[in-house]
Design an enzyme around this catalytic site. Sequence first.
Site, short mmCIF file in Angstrom:
data_model
loop_
_atom_site.label_atom_id
_atom_site.label_comp_id
_atom_site.label_asym_id
_atom_site.label_seq_id
_atom_site.Cartn_x
_atom_site.Cartn_y
_atom_site.Cartn_z
NE ARG A 98 -3.13 0.86 -0.65
CZ ARG A 98 -3.46 1.02 -1.92
NH1 ARG A 98 -3.06 2.10 -2.58
NH2 ARG A 98 -4.16 0.11 -2.56
CE LYS A 133 -1.06 28.58 -4.85
NZ LYS A 133 -2.10 29.12 -5.74
CE LYS A 165 3.12 34.96 -4.71
NZ LYS A 165 2.58 33.57 -4.69
CD GLU A 199 1.66 37.82 -6.93
OE1 GLU A 199 1.62 36.58 -6.99
OE2 GLU A 199 1.16 38.48 -5.99
CG ASP A 220 -1.38 36.71 -9.36
OD1 ASP A 220 -1.36 35.51 -9.68
OD2 ASP A 220 -2.02 37.16 -8.39
#
Length: 289
Positions: A98, A133, A165, A199, A220
């Site tokens: 598994r 992510k 960002k 960004e 973005d």
Amino acid sequence: MLTRTTIDRVVGAALEEDAPWGDITSEMLIIPTATARADLVAREAGVFSGGEVFAAAFRLTDPRIEVELVAEDGEWFDAGAVLAVVSGPARGVLTAERIGLNFVQRMSGIATLTGRYVAEVAHTGARIADTRKTTPLLRAFERHAVVNGGGHNHRYSLSDAVMAKDNHLAVLAQKGVSVTAALQGAIARLPHTTHVEVEVDRLEQIDAVLAAGVGTIMLDNFSLEDLRAGVAQIGGRATVEASGGVSLETVRAIAETGVDVVSVGALTHSARALDLGLDVRLDATHVPL
């Protein structure tokens, strides 16, 4: 980079989680001398990824188990294909099954999804890249799978590159700090090998960022029209990355705006595990585990 040290550490922890005090089912039902031979079989088509990870699950469970990898990482396969053959003590094969499948199914799912994105933009000059992510502690595995699918890796961690960002820019604005001056100051203090990316979420931010001499500008959540305008405005003075709202349905049009990179969080956070199974051979038949 996915190293053997990382593989053994993470796979070992996964095996311990799954059988903290042993596999009582196999120990109660299977005699110690029993052996098994099993095929890793594709239930659907896709891109293979995680062969060494799959093998590690068995090697770490019982070093006597042998795993022959029939497919190579990055190889496309059809439904029904045998991707690996496992043989050795049956208890160990059943105990590791598994965990080995969990890793190879997840990684092959990411590689397959990435391959589909790459195919959509193959006629353009854009590359498909992943993001941060990723599943905590599994980043090396998932990013290896992205590369197997023909994609590219973004910065590996917060320590690898400067990436300012929207929230970074918001803090600067709140303090009345010039974006250009702040970026120029950072670049002056950084080693020359450290990449700087910023960004932006609207066209009017681009000139101030360009003036600082950054390496990459991320556009973005821009419309297609604004992406084309942004590419023209930057005019080759920085790498142009597009992000936000990217899907298999939209990626082709985004790439066709002329951007250099399309970053896609979905490659890792939304990939479906591929359907692979381990079939133990019993005489001339296959019995699904």
